[in-house]
Enzyme design. Sequence first.
Site, PDB file in Angstrom:
ATOM      1  N   GLU A 191     -13.969 -20.180  -5.849  1.00  0.00           N
ATOM      2  CA  GLU A 191     -15.066 -19.610  -6.643  1.00  0.00           C
ATOM      3  C   GLU A 191     -14.554 -19.043  -7.973  1.00  0.00           C
ATOM      4  OE1 GLU A 191     -18.154 -19.908  -6.244  1.00  0.00           O
ATOM      5  OE2 GLU A 191     -18.203 -20.735  -4.218  1.00  0.00           O
TER       6      GLU A 191
ATOM      7  N   GLN B  11     -16.907 -21.204 -15.083  1.00  0.00           N
ATOM      8  CA  GLN B  11     -16.808 -21.805 -16.411  1.00  0.00           C
ATOM      9  C   GLN B  11     -15.867 -23.011 -16.456  1.00  0.00           C
ATOM     10  OE1 GLN B  11     -15.937 -17.803 -18.068  1.00  0.00           O
ATOM     11  NE2 GLN B  11     -17.553 -18.220 -19.541  1.00  0.00           N
TER      12      GLN B  11
ATOM     13  N   GLY C  25      -7.388 -21.851 -18.452  1.00  0.00           N
ATOM     14  CA  GLY C  25      -7.882 -20.835 -19.385  1.00  0.00           C
ATOM     15  C   GLY C  25      -8.340 -19.578 -18.670  1.00  0.00           C
ATOM     16  N   TYR C  26      -8.827 -18.604 -19.457  1.00  0.00           N
ATOM     17  CA  TYR C  26      -9.301 -17.335 -18.890  1.00  0.00           C
ATOM     18  C   TYR C  26      -8.252 -16.760 -17.931  1.00  0.00           C
ATOM     19  CZ  TYR C  26     -13.728 -19.154 -20.645  1.00  0.00           C
ATOM     20  OH  TYR C  26     -14.706 -19.666 -21.453  1.00  0.00           O
TER      21      TYR C  26
ATOM     22  N   TYR D  56     -21.935 -12.336  -7.817  1.00  0.00           N
ATOM     23  CA  TYR D  56     -21.977 -13.748  -7.457  1.00  0.00           C
ATOM     24  C   TYR D  56     -20.849 -14.116  -6.496  1.00  0.00           C
ATOM     25  CZ  TYR D  56     -21.007 -18.643  -7.389  1.00  0.00           C
ATOM     26  OH  TYR D  56     -20.711 -19.904  -6.925  1.00  0.00           O
TER      27      TYR D  56
ATOM     28  N   ASP E 288     -25.628 -18.108  -9.559  1.00  0.00           N
ATOM     29  CA  ASP E 288     -24.906 -18.558 -10.743  1.00  0.00           C
ATOM     30  C   ASP E 288     -25.869 -19.278 -11.677  1.00  0.00           C
ATOM     31  OD1 ASP E 288     -25.392 -20.984  -9.503  1.00  0.00           O
ATOM     32  OD2 ASP E 288     -23.305 -21.646  -9.523  1.00  0.00           O
TER      33      ASP E 288
END
Length: 387
Positions: free
Chosen positions: A53, A58, A97-98, A136, A154
């Site tokens: 999850e 994204q 990323g992130y 979420y 979501d």
Amino acid sequence: MKSKDLLEKNKINIWPEEKIERFRLTLLTWYDENKRDLPWRKTSNPYYVWVSEIMLQQTQVDTVIPYYNRFIATLPTISDLAEASEETLLKLWEGLGYYSRVRNMKVAAIQIQNDFDGIFPKNHKDVLTLKGIGPYTAGAVTSIAFNQAHPAVDGNVMRVLSRLFEIDLDISKASTRKVFEQIISHLIDPVRPGDFNQALMDLGATICTPKNYSPELSPVKEFNASYINETWRKYPVKKKKNKVTEQTFYTLMIKKEDGEYLYEKRPKKGVLSGMYTPIMIEQGTLREKGWKLFNEDGSYKNSAEELEQNIEDIYNLKVRIKDQPKGIIKHVFSHLKWEMIVFEALLLEDNAQIKDLKWIHKDQFDQEMFPVPTQKVNKLVDTLTLF
């Protein structure tokens, strides 16, 4: 505000129980026949569900699958995650990323070790106390792993519900999510809550999509008010995104004769925090000193003396920059767009005292945990100059 009041305030009429039961049966029957074959759906291990999850936030499903498999193979338990080095974590996450997401996961794993005896908590409120886990993710993990009837709302789910009930609320607002959670609390199947949540996600990902939507193909079209009333093009309601900030950087591939290239560790806060990039000088900061990339006729300047002086002033490095750019790279984040004008430079003298600089040989690139923008720059190492 009670759920009934919240829904009444927004003029949302929940179906009678008989219709809700028919909706559950229709949706779950479709899901059983059409659900996507995903590796994290072959387990009820809450740790594995949690990892999937977080990765899926994204990020497209097809992109996540190899990352998920590699992550679980390397760190198969919560204790493995809690004890993993940052280098290992960032290498496993490289390209997703992130990076704050995986750092938060390690913090949460340590919380689980310290506060829950190393066992992923079952209580929904306890799950929400874990670093990086919001409503979420908590709903998804507790419903899928523990079969608890908690909503997991979501973007896919909000899109499906907004069309089912013709909801005129802006889905980009945080307050709107509460409304959708209240709707799900009425609709969710009490026997198969995890499958119900995943069925809505799959419906939104495969049929009730943002574009090329064909509501006549939906298994729940008889329940879809926007399809019946031919208003589905209006939903979901979403305000325009904030304008993406654009930044242009002069990006230097500074190298030694032996094939080593120079990288700088970015600050602990901000974009790509703690990751290594080539030295990047934002265009605007140099313009203030008179530097211009282009001549008046639009051609590239043939002199890089001002940029060389800037590097010496800031880093105490003497370099010779090639007159022409190696290439131009563009990279888009969620809120930023980088244009990286890449120049190759040869080190002449190194008197740098900055601890966050690192020399890496080009043969070692694959072993380093570079973010995607740096990977793009590295690909230019053996290419011909474009200009």
